[in-house]
Design a protein around this motif. Sequence first.
Motif, PDB file in Angstrom:
ATOM      1  N   PRO A   1      21.236  25.978 -34.014  1.00 13.30           N
ATOM      2  CA  PRO A   1      20.585  25.292 -35.134  1.00 13.30           C
ATOM      3  C   PRO A   1      20.720  26.030 -36.467  1.00 13.30           C
ATOM      4  O   PRO A   1      20.850  25.389 -37.509  1.00 13.30           O
ATOM      5  N   GLU A   2      20.718  27.336 -36.433  1.00 10.73           N
ATOM      6  CA  GLU A   2      20.796  28.093 -37.688  1.00 10.73           C
ATOM      7  C   GLU A   2      22.151  27.966 -38.372  1.00 10.73           C
ATOM      8  O   GLU A   2      22.289  28.280 -39.560  1.00 10.73           O
ATOM      9  N   THR A   3      23.166  27.488 -37.674  1.00 11.72           N
ATOM     10  CA  THR A   3      24.481  27.317 -38.300  1.00 11.72           C
ATOM     11  C   THR A   3      24.717  25.902 -38.802  1.00 11.72           C
ATOM     12  O   THR A   3      25.731  25.633 -39.416  1.00 11.72           O
ATOM     13  N   ARG A   4      23.766  25.003 -38.536  1.00  9.36           N
ATOM     14  CA  ARG A   4      23.905  23.622 -39.003  1.00  9.36           C
ATOM     15  C   ARG A   4      23.631  23.541 -40.508  1.00  9.36           C
ATOM     16  O   ARG A   4      22.752  24.224 -41.013  1.00  9.36           O
ATOM     17  N   PRO A   5      24.359  22.683 -41.199  1.00 14.82           N
ATOM     18  CA  PRO A   5      24.114  22.513 -42.645  1.00 14.82           C
ATOM     19  C   PRO A   5      22.828  21.735 -42.894  1.00 14.82           C
ATOM     20  O   PRO A   5      22.302  21.073 -41.996  1.00 14.82           O
ATOM     21  N   THR A   6      22.336  21.819 -44.109  1.00 10.86           N
ATOM     22  CA  THR A   6      21.189  21.011 -44.501  1.00 10.86           C
ATOM     23  C   THR A   6      21.682  19.592 -44.788  1.00 10.86           C
ATOM     24  O   THR A   6      22.884  19.367 -44.980  1.00 10.86           O
ATOM     25  N   MET A   7      20.765  18.651 -44.848  1.00  6.47           N
ATOM     26  CA  MET A   7      21.155  17.278 -45.159  1.00  6.47           C
ATOM     27  C   MET A   7      21.766  17.203 -46.556  1.00  6.47           C
ATOM     28  O   MET A   7      22.693  16.428 -46.790  1.00  6.47           O
ATOM     29  N   GLU A   8      21.279  18.013 -47.478  1.00  9.55           N
ATOM     30  CA  GLU A   8      21.858  18.030 -48.822  1.00  9.55           C
ATOM     31  C   GLU A   8      23.306  18.527 -48.785  1.00  9.55           C
ATOM     32  O   GLU A   8      24.186  17.961 -49.442  1.00  9.55           O
ATOM     33  N   GLU A   9      23.571  19.560 -47.994  1.00  6.90           N
ATOM     34  CA  GLU A   9      24.934  20.067 -47.855  1.00  6.90           C
ATOM     35  C   GLU A   9      25.844  19.017 -47.213  1.00  6.90           C
ATOM     36  O   GLU A   9      26.998  18.860 -47.602  1.00  6.90           O
ATOM     37  N   ILE A  10      25.301  18.299 -46.243  1.00  8.23           N
ATOM     38  CA  ILE A  10      26.069  17.242 -45.579  1.00  8.23           C
ATOM     39  C   ILE A  10      26.453  16.165 -46.591  1.00  8.23           C
ATOM     40  O   ILE A  10      27.609  15.747 -46.654  1.00  8.23           O
ATOM     41  N   LEU A  11      25.489  15.734 -47.384  1.00  8.41           N
ATOM     42  CA  LEU A  11      25.755  14.722 -48.397  1.00  8.41           C
ATOM     43  C   LEU A  11      26.845  15.197 -49.354  1.00  8.41           C
ATOM     44  O   LEU A  11      27.784  14.456 -49.662  1.00  8.41           O
ATOM     45  N   ASN A  12      26.744  16.438 -49.809  1.00  8.10           N
ATOM     46  CA  ASN A  12      27.752  16.983 -50.722  1.00  8.10           C
ATOM     47  C   ASN A  12      29.132  17.015 -50.077  1.00  8.10           C
ATOM     48  O   ASN A  12      30.132  16.668 -50.708  1.00  8.10           O
ATOM     49  N   LYS A  13      29.204  17.408 -48.798  1.00  6.80           N
ATOM     50  CA  LYS A  13      30.488  17.458 -48.097  1.00  6.80           C
ATOM     51  C   LYS A  13      31.087  16.062 -47.942  1.00  6.80           C
ATOM     52  O   LYS A  13      32.291  15.870 -48.130  1.00  6.80           O
ATOM     53  N   ILE A  14      30.252  15.093 -47.605  1.00  8.77           N
ATOM     54  CA  ILE A  14      30.753  13.719 -47.454  1.00  8.77           C
ATOM     55  C   ILE A  14      31.241  13.178 -48.790  1.00  8.77           C
ATOM     56  O   ILE A  14      32.298  12.536 -48.861  1.00  8.77           O
ATOM     57  N   GLU A  15      30.515  13.452 -49.855  1.00 10.62           N
ATOM     58  CA  GLU A  15      30.961  13.013 -51.182  1.00 10.62           C
ATOM     59  C   GLU A  15      32.294  13.653 -51.550  1.00 10.62           C
ATOM     60  O   GLU A  15      33.171  12.990 -52.108  1.00 10.62           O
ATOM     61  N   GLU A  16      32.476  14.929 -51.218  1.00  5.89           N
ATOM     62  CA  GLU A  16      33.753  15.613 -51.483  1.00  5.89           C
ATOM     63  C   GLU A  16      34.887  14.940 -50.715  1.00  5.89           C
ATOM     64  O   GLU A  16      35.971  14.713 -51.254  1.00  5.89           O
ATOM     65  N   VAL A  17      34.647  14.628 -49.449  1.00  6.94           N
ATOM     66  CA  VAL A  17      35.661  13.972 -48.623  1.00  6.94           C
ATOM     67  C   VAL A  17      36.042  12.628 -49.218  1.00  6.94           C
ATOM     68  O   VAL A  17      37.222  12.303 -49.350  1.00  6.94           O
ATOM     69  N   MET A  18      35.051  11.845 -49.599  1.00  2.38           N
ATOM     70  CA  MET A  18      35.331  10.514 -50.128  1.00  2.38           C
ATOM     71  C   MET A  18      36.033  10.595 -51.491  1.00  2.38           C
ATOM     72  O   MET A  18      36.945   9.819 -51.757  1.00  2.38           O
ATOM     73  N   ASP A  19      35.612  11.554 -52.327  1.00  2.51           N
ATOM     74  CA  ASP A  19      36.288  11.738 -53.619  1.00  2.51           C
ATOM     75  C   ASP A  19      37.747  12.145 -53.415  1.00  2.51           C
ATOM     76  O   ASP A  19      38.647  11.626 -54.067  1.00  2.51           O
ATOM     77  N   GLU A  20      37.973  13.074 -52.498  1.00  2.05           N
ATOM     78  CA  GLU A  20      39.336  13.529 -52.209  1.00  2.05           C
ATOM     79  C   GLU A  20      40.177  12.380 -51.658  1.00  2.05           C
ATOM     80  O   GLU A  20      41.336  12.210 -52.029  1.00  2.05           O
ATOM     81  N   HIS A  21      39.589  11.588 -50.784  1.00  3.47           N
ATOM     82  CA  HIS A  21      40.291  10.438 -50.210  1.00  3.47           C
ATOM     83  C   HIS A  21      40.676   9.444 -51.302  1.00  3.47           C
ATOM     84  O   HIS A  21      41.799   8.946 -51.337  1.00  3.47           O
ATOM     85  N   GLU A  22      39.740   9.179 -52.195  1.00  6.37           N
ATOM     86  CA  GLU A  22      40.000   8.253 -53.296  1.00  6.37           C
ATOM     87  C   GLU A  22      41.130   8.766 -54.190  1.00  6.37           C
ATOM     88  O   GLU A  22      42.027   8.020 -54.566  1.00  6.37           O
ATOM     89  N   GLN A  23      41.090  10.048 -54.518  1.00  6.92           N
ATOM     90  CA  GLN A  23      42.141  10.640 -55.344  1.00  6.92           C
ATOM     91  C   GLN A  23      43.486  10.586 -54.625  1.00  6.92           C
ATOM     92  O   GLN A  23      44.511  10.300 -55.239  1.00  6.92           O
ATOM     93  N   HIS A  24      43.470  10.858 -53.331  1.00  8.38           N
ATOM     94  CA  HIS A  24      44.690  10.815 -52.533  1.00  8.38           C
ATOM     95  C   HIS A  24      45.278   9.400 -52.547  1.00  8.38           C
ATOM     96  O   HIS A  24      46.480   9.232 -52.732  1.00  8.38           O
ATOM     97  N   GLN A  25      44.430   8.407 -52.363  1.00 12.40           N
ATOM     98  CA  GLN A  25      44.882   7.013 -52.360  1.00 12.40           C
ATOM     99  C   GLN A  25      45.524   6.653 -53.701  1.00 12.40           C
ATOM    100  O   GLN A  25      46.575   6.028 -53.734  1.00 12.40           O
ATOM    101  N   GLU A  26      44.881   7.050 -54.791  1.00  7.94           N
ATOM    102  CA  GLU A  26      45.408   6.734 -56.120  1.00  7.94           C
ATOM    103  C   GLU A  26      46.741   7.431 -56.359  1.00  7.94           C
ATOM    104  O   GLU A  26      47.676   6.853 -56.893  1.00  7.94           O
ATOM    105  N   ARG A  27      46.823   8.690 -55.941  1.00  8.33           N
ATOM    106  CA  ARG A  27      48.010   9.507 -56.175  1.00  8.33           C
ATOM    107  C   ARG A  27      49.219   8.960 -55.442  1.00  8.33           C
ATOM    108  O   ARG A  27      50.336   8.967 -55.960  1.00  8.33           O
TER     109      ARG A  27
END
Length: 138
Positions: A79-105
């Motif tokens: 449990p101590e190595t699990r991210p917080t929900m805020e960290e999870i949200l940030n990681k998912i947003e990064e993935v989606m932003d990167e995916h969007e940029q990749h699609q456009e590129r």
Amino acid sequence: METTFQHSMGDCKGFGVILLELLTGKSIEVSRIDLVRWVRSMVREEWTGEVFDKEVRENELQWAFPLLNIALLCVSHFPETRPTMEEILNKIEEVMDEHEQHQERFASKCSSNGSNCDECCSLHKIIPETWDSPGSNY
């Protein structure tokens, strides 16, 4: 304060299981399998691509690998190595932003050369940090 910490860790693990269900197309209630254990064993055996639901494999494999990494972090055995929900949200947003940029590129490159886009849609690898340990049975 301790109750809040424990509550957020449970939320994180539950979210990870739900994310695994979405990515694999398997419901733990219906299939009665230990989904976390199954996914980890597939990753360990390097059959990671087989983890994903058919719809995910056919349509959105680009973001599936990074989201699988996030899900595996969420369901970490420790449990101590699990991210917080805020960290999870940030990681998912990064993935989606990167995916969007990749699609456009690569949208114009893929459509202009008539290829099936294999060279511009490289698969992401599962990062070793999402494994609890190399010899883990989980």
